[in-house]
Design a protein around this motif. Structure first.
Motif, PDB file in Angstrom:
ATOM      1  N   GLN A   1       5.263  12.708  -1.573  1.00  0.00           N
ATOM      2  CA  GLN A   1       4.783  11.913  -2.711  1.00  0.00           C
ATOM      3  C   GLN A   1       5.661  12.193  -3.930  1.00  0.00           C
ATOM      4  O   GLN A   1       6.240  13.273  -4.044  1.00  0.00           O
ATOM      5  CB  GLN A   1       3.323  12.292  -3.046  1.00  0.00           C
ATOM      6  CG  GLN A   1       2.358  12.154  -1.883  1.00  0.00           C
ATOM      7  CD  GLN A   1       2.254  10.736  -1.364  1.00  0.00           C
ATOM      8  OE1 GLN A   1       2.406   9.787  -2.132  1.00  0.00           O
ATOM      9  NE2 GLN A   1       2.020  10.583  -0.067  1.00  0.00           N
ATOM     10  N   PRO A   2       5.737  11.236  -4.867  1.00  0.00           N
ATOM     11  CA  PRO A   2       6.473  11.502  -6.104  1.00  0.00           C
ATOM     12  C   PRO A   2       5.661  12.437  -7.003  1.00  0.00           C
ATOM     13  O   PRO A   2       4.434  12.486  -6.905  1.00  0.00           O
ATOM     14  CB  PRO A   2       6.617  10.117  -6.715  1.00  0.00           C
ATOM     15  CG  PRO A   2       5.498   9.331  -6.155  1.00  0.00           C
ATOM     16  CD  PRO A   2       5.226   9.877  -4.796  1.00  0.00           C
TER      17      PRO A   2
ATOM     18  N   LEU B   1       2.577   2.814 -11.241  1.00  0.00           N
ATOM     19  CA  LEU B   1       2.322   1.824 -10.193  1.00  0.00           C
ATOM     20  C   LEU B   1       2.401   0.429 -10.789  1.00  0.00           C
ATOM     21  O   LEU B   1       1.946   0.207 -11.919  1.00  0.00           O
ATOM     22  CB  LEU B   1       0.929   2.031  -9.590  1.00  0.00           C
ATOM     23  CG  LEU B   1       0.584   3.439  -9.130  1.00  0.00           C
ATOM     24  CD1 LEU B   1      -0.852   3.465  -8.617  1.00  0.00           C
ATOM     25  CD2 LEU B   1       1.536   3.882  -8.036  1.00  0.00           C
ATOM     26  N   ARG B   2       2.967  -0.490 -10.042  1.00  0.00           N
ATOM     27  CA  ARG B   2       2.974  -1.894 -10.477  1.00  0.00           C
ATOM     28  C   ARG B   2       1.620  -2.509 -10.149  1.00  0.00           C
ATOM     29  O   ARG B   2       1.074  -2.289  -9.076  1.00  0.00           O
ATOM     30  CB  ARG B   2       4.071  -2.677  -9.757  1.00  0.00           C
ATOM     31  CG  ARG B   2       5.464  -2.325 -10.218  1.00  0.00           C
ATOM     32  CD  ARG B   2       6.465  -3.177  -9.502  1.00  0.00           C
ATOM     33  NE  ARG B   2       6.304  -4.578  -9.841  1.00  0.00           N
ATOM     34  CZ  ARG B   2       6.803  -5.586  -9.119  1.00  0.00           C
ATOM     35  NH1 ARG B   2       7.479  -5.331  -8.031  1.00  0.00           N
ATOM     36  NH2 ARG B   2       6.629  -6.834  -9.500  1.00  0.00           N
TER      37      ARG B   2
ATOM     38  N   ARG C   1       0.832  -1.198   0.000  1.00  0.00           N
ATOM     39  CA  ARG C   1       0.000   0.000   0.000  1.00  0.00           C
ATOM     40  C   ARG C   1       0.866   1.248   0.000  1.00  0.00           C
ATOM     41  O   ARG C   1       2.007   1.224   0.450  1.00  0.00           O
ATOM     42  CB  ARG C   1      -0.966   0.016   1.176  1.00  0.00           C
ATOM     43  CG  ARG C   1      -0.303  -0.014   2.513  1.00  0.00           C
ATOM     44  CD  ARG C   1      -1.341  -0.028   3.588  1.00  0.00           C
ATOM     45  NE  ARG C   1      -0.721   0.245   4.873  1.00  0.00           N
ATOM     46  CZ  ARG C   1      -1.382   0.716   5.914  1.00  0.00           C
ATOM     47  NH1 ARG C   1      -2.654   0.964   5.812  1.00  0.00           N
ATOM     48  NH2 ARG C   1      -0.767   0.924   7.037  1.00  0.00           N
ATOM     49  N   TRP C   2       0.278   2.284  -0.455  1.00  0.00           N
ATOM     50  CA  TRP C   2       0.966   3.564  -0.685  1.00  0.00           C
ATOM     51  C   TRP C   2       0.418   4.521   0.361  1.00  0.00           C
ATOM     52  O   TRP C   2      -0.763   4.847   0.337  1.00  0.00           O
ATOM     53  CB  TRP C   2       0.647   4.023  -2.095  1.00  0.00           C
ATOM     54  CG  TRP C   2       1.321   5.236  -2.570  1.00  0.00           C
ATOM     55  CD1 TRP C   2       1.378   6.442  -1.945  1.00  0.00           C
ATOM     56  CD2 TRP C   2       2.004   5.395  -3.809  1.00  0.00           C
ATOM     57  NE1 TRP C   2       2.050   7.336  -2.691  1.00  0.00           N
ATOM     58  CE2 TRP C   2       2.450   6.723  -3.852  1.00  0.00           C
ATOM     59  CE3 TRP C   2       2.287   4.555  -4.874  1.00  0.00           C
ATOM     60  CZ2 TRP C   2       3.163   7.223  -4.933  1.00  0.00           C
ATOM     61  CZ3 TRP C   2       2.979   5.061  -5.942  1.00  0.00           C
ATOM     62  CH2 TRP C   2       3.424   6.377  -5.974  1.00  0.00           C
TER      63      TRP C   2
ATOM     64  N   ARG D   1      -4.327   6.845   5.852  1.00  0.00           N
ATOM     65  CA  ARG D   1      -4.958   7.111   4.567  1.00  0.00           C
ATOM     66  C   ARG D   1      -3.982   6.607   3.516  1.00  0.00           C
ATOM     67  O   ARG D   1      -2.860   7.124   3.418  1.00  0.00           O
ATOM     68  CB  ARG D   1      -5.201   8.611   4.406  1.00  0.00           C
ATOM     69  CG  ARG D   1      -5.961   8.999   3.172  1.00  0.00           C
ATOM     70  CD  ARG D   1      -7.337   8.404   3.180  1.00  0.00           C
ATOM     71  NE  ARG D   1      -8.249   9.096   2.278  1.00  0.00           N
ATOM     72  CZ  ARG D   1      -9.402   8.591   1.892  1.00  0.00           C
ATOM     73  NH1 ARG D   1      -9.773   7.401   2.338  1.00  0.00           N
ATOM     74  NH2 ARG D   1     -10.202   9.255   1.099  1.00  0.00           N
ATOM     75  N   SER D   2      -4.370   5.586   2.780  1.00  0.00           N
ATOM     76  CA  SER D   2      -3.411   4.968   1.879  1.00  0.00           C
ATOM     77  C   SER D   2      -4.106   4.461   0.629  1.00  0.00           C
ATOM     78  O   SER D   2      -5.335   4.479   0.536  1.00  0.00           O
ATOM     79  CB  SER D   2      -2.695   3.816   2.587  1.00  0.00           C
ATOM     80  OG  SER D   2      -3.649   2.856   2.981  1.00  0.00           O
ATOM     81  N   LEU D   3      -3.282   4.025  -0.289  1.00  0.00           N
ATOM     82  CA  LEU D   3      -3.771   3.492  -1.551  1.00  0.00           C
ATOM     83  C   LEU D   3      -3.438   2.010  -1.578  1.00  0.00           C
ATOM     84  O   LEU D   3      -2.272   1.640  -1.476  1.00  0.00           O
ATOM     85  CB  LEU D   3      -3.066   4.224  -2.698  1.00  0.00           C
ATOM     86  CG  LEU D   3      -3.547   3.983  -4.109  1.00  0.00           C
ATOM     87  CD1 LEU D   3      -4.955   4.533  -4.290  1.00  0.00           C
ATOM     88  CD2 LEU D   3      -2.611   4.657  -5.094  1.00  0.00           C
ATOM     89  N   GLU D   4      -4.465   1.189  -1.694  1.00  0.00           N
ATOM     90  CA  GLU D   4      -4.227  -0.256  -1.747  1.00  0.00           C
ATOM     91  C   GLU D   4      -3.774  -0.632  -3.152  1.00  0.00           C
ATOM     92  O   GLU D   4      -4.393  -0.238  -4.136  1.00  0.00           O
ATOM     93  CB  GLU D   4      -5.510  -1.024  -1.402  1.00  0.00           C
ATOM     94  CG  GLU D   4      -6.055  -0.724  -0.017  1.00  0.00           C
ATOM     95  CD  GLU D   4      -5.137  -1.190   1.089  1.00  0.00           C
ATOM     96  OE1 GLU D   4      -4.380  -2.146   0.851  1.00  0.00           O
ATOM     97  OE2 GLU D   4      -5.170  -0.590   2.174  1.00  0.00           O
ATOM     98  N   LEU D   5      -2.695  -1.364  -3.238  1.00  0.00           N
ATOM     99  CA  LEU D   5      -2.153  -1.754  -4.535  1.00  0.00           C
ATOM    100  C   LEU D   5      -2.328  -3.250  -4.733  1.00  0.00           C
ATOM    101  O   LEU D   5      -2.205  -4.024  -3.790  1.00  0.00           O
ATOM    102  CB  LEU D   5      -0.660  -1.419  -4.610  1.00  0.00           C
ATOM    103  CG  LEU D   5      -0.280   0.048  -4.478  1.00  0.00           C
ATOM    104  CD1 LEU D   5       1.223   0.165  -4.460  1.00  0.00           C
ATOM    105  CD2 LEU D   5      -0.849   0.842  -5.630  1.00  0.00           C
TER     106      LEU D   5
END
Lengths: 240, 354
Positions: A138-139, A145-146, A121-122, B333-337
């Motif tokens: 953040q970039p 994203l992969r 997760r990011w 707060r995140s982004l699930e990948l």
């Protein structure tokens, strides 16, 4: 009905406590003014009863001065990264939403994310109870994203203004942020979302423990951030 | 009892009274005492006490050459518990005790092969008089039988009362009171027959209170009368001259119903005392020392006895300080990948090209 000191609505209490955090609980309580005025009337003194116009009556809390804000700390981002929302953006947003949001908030910190290769997760932001919000660097856009994003996440990014494209049959995803959409995403979807978590914690009990189920917590924060964005956008439209 | 005597080394001792007591403590255990003069105080000692015994000096180089192992007595990081420390059979061991205020110098610390400390209970008093601490360490290192500091859930329920009887010098009594405070006693009975503690003159009072560190020693001192009878169940009289049960074979942790009487044997004739006034039953508890003939210091004997009682009383298990601290909640707060899978899909045509 009279209102006790302990049932002051959060909107009123937050303004008073943020502007005068060292004052005792009963400071600015109208009942104290009434008692003083009654005693003076019994003594035969006539005073101007408008609060703030007489030296004997306490000034109303607040006034027109800007409210004090929580500390905003900025740490240099990692090489190749940046903070999309800077200190001025955060200060402007906190001032706009006022004391109800900043009551109990100790700091908002722009920090570096720890490099953790292989993480699934990011991370954008984090609330550390009580009252410490971390916003991670953040970039710059576009993000490569992969893998493929889950549908729910993709919808969230699109709703914030991002352009999401999948390449190589979903092996890679490119997220592009036009104009100021990344800044607004960090302000509303991250900062105000975390403030939503903070408000739920702050007004329901100040002990550093979970006061609602995680699902309910997230739902409240999500609604709160969406509502904040609507209010802000309405205000911007009226101004323009 | 260990046969090889241990040399006691005082590193930068400031007080000549402490130096003399250290010399006598070393003699008590059949060893010698040497000093490292850090700041040239030797001449001032000889001026203040011309009749005092000669002081033998040693340099850090001499320490490293002449003694092995060199054991540092200080509450340093990683120091072992003195009760359970086994010195082994070594030819020329030495125990180094540091300055009253500053402890052992870094130079000597770097030379030390081992580090030991005396476990303290009190949070406000975490050190003993240097001579008394040296005597305790010499006692346990000389015994040759490592003992274990007891671990109990409620050690204070096992702590007996202590009665100090007939001390004739205010500094000796003060140092013994300091030791009792450091070992965790909250109150102490004092039978002040020589009048050196209660109702003494101002100078004596000041010196005694300073030796007891009364400014940070919250111990409650109760005056006791020689003709008064006490309702304790058992009284244990600590002695070095009377035949009795060895101290390490006696249970000295039987709680408030027990009283440990520590008389000053330089003045009190144990045979002539009526010990039955203290409790329903009494017995002599013998403190076994290697030398029979030694210069008696009340603080040394009292501190050794108190250390043994404190060892038997024990302390709480480490980590038993209460509930563990609750972890603070985090809201991310995140982004699930969805990570790409480990392999790739390969067509047959592609495979033929390899």
């Amino acid at each position: 009905l009279s209102r006790s000191k302990h049932t002051v609505p959060p909107r009123i209490r937050a303004v008073r406590r943020v502007r005068a955090p060292e004052e005792p609980r009963g400071c600015g309580d109208p009942s104290a003014q009434h008692t003083l005025a009654r005693e003076m009337k019994e003594l035969g003194l006539v005073i101007d009863a408008v609060a703030g116009t007489s030296p004997l009556l306490p000034h109303p809390v607040g006034g027109s001065a800007p409210c004090p804000l929580p500390r905003v700390r900025v740490t240099r981002p990692r090489h190749g990264y940046h903070h999309p929302a800077n200190q001025a953006d955060i200060t402007r947003l906190l001032r706009f939403f006022g004391e109800v949001c900043t009551y109990g908030l100790r700091s908002v910190e722009l920090v570096q994310d720890q490099d953790a290769p292989g993480q699934s997760r990011w991370l954008f932001g984090r609330l550390v109870v009580p009252g410490r919000i971390l916003i991670y660097d953040q970039p710059p856009s576009p993000w490569l994203l992969r893998g493929k994003l889950p549908a729910r996440e993709e919808a969230r990014l699109r709703g914030a203004g991002a352009v999401v494209e999948a390449f190589e049959e979903g092996l890679h995803t490119v997220v592009t942020w036009p104009d100021n959409t990344l800044r607004d995403f960090m302000l509303f979807e991250v900062l105000m979302h975390e403030i939503g978590h903070h408000i739920l914690q702050q007004y329901r009990g100040k002990r550093p423990m979970r006061i609602a189920r995680t699902r309910d917590h997230e739902a409240f924060a999500e609604n709160f951030s969406r509502r904040c964005r609507e209010i802000y956008d309405d205000s911007e439209r009226q101004t323009s | 009892v260990r046969r090889t005597p241990i040399t006691l080394v005082g590193d930068g001792i400031e007080n000549p009274g402490n130096a003399q007591a250290m010399i006598h403590a070393a003699e008590m255990f059949g060893g010698e005492c040497r000093f490292r003069d850090r700041s040239g105080r030797l001449h001032s000692w000889q001026e203040t006490a011309p009749d005092a015994e000669a002081v033998r000096l040693v340099s850090p180089g001499g320490l490293a050459d002449d003694y092995c192992p060199l054991v540092a007595l200080d509450n340093l990081n990683g120091a072992a518990d003195v009760y359970s420390f086994d010195l082994g059979r070594t030819p020329r061991p030495a125990l180094v005790a540091g300055n009253e205020r500053m402890g052992i110098s870094p130079e000597v610390q770097s030379l030390a092969h081992q580090r030991v400390q005396i476990p303290m209970v009190s949070r406000r008093m975490n050190c003993l008089n240097v001579a008394a601490a040296s005597a305790v360490a010499l006692y346990y290192l000389t015994r040759g039988h490592p003992a274990k500091l007891q671990v109990r859930s409620h050690p204070d329920k096992r702590r007996p009362e202590v009665l100090m009887i007939g001390a004739t010098e205010h500094v000796e009594l003060g140092s013994a009171i300091r030791s009792a405070g450091a070992f965790g006693w909250g109150q102490l009975l004092i039978e002040d027959r020589a009048g050196v503690w209660f109702g003494c003159d101002r100078a004596t009072c000041t010196e005694g209170r300073a030796a007891a560190r009364r400014h940070r020693n919250p111990i409650h001192l109760l005056p006791a009368q020689p003709d008064r009878r006490y309702p304790f169940e058992e009284a244990c009289v600590i002695t070095t001259r009377q035949v009795g049960t060895p101290i390490h074979q006696t249970s000295l942790a039987r709680g408030p119903a027990q009283v440990i009487a520590i008389p000053d044997e330089s003045q009190i004739d144990l045979e002539g005392e009526d010990w039955s006034r203290l409790a329903k039953s009494f017995r002599f508890v013998h403190l076994d020392l290697p030398c029979v003939d030694f210069r008696y210091h009340y603080r040394l004997i009292a501190t050794i006895a108190l250390a043994e009682v404190a060892r038997q009383v024990g302390r709480k298990a480490p980590g038993f300080e209460g509930r563990p601290r609750r972890e603070r909640p985090l809201y991310d707060r995140s982004l699930e990948l969805l990570m790409a899978e480990g392999g790739e899909v390969v067509d047959l045509e592609e495979l033929e090209r390899y």
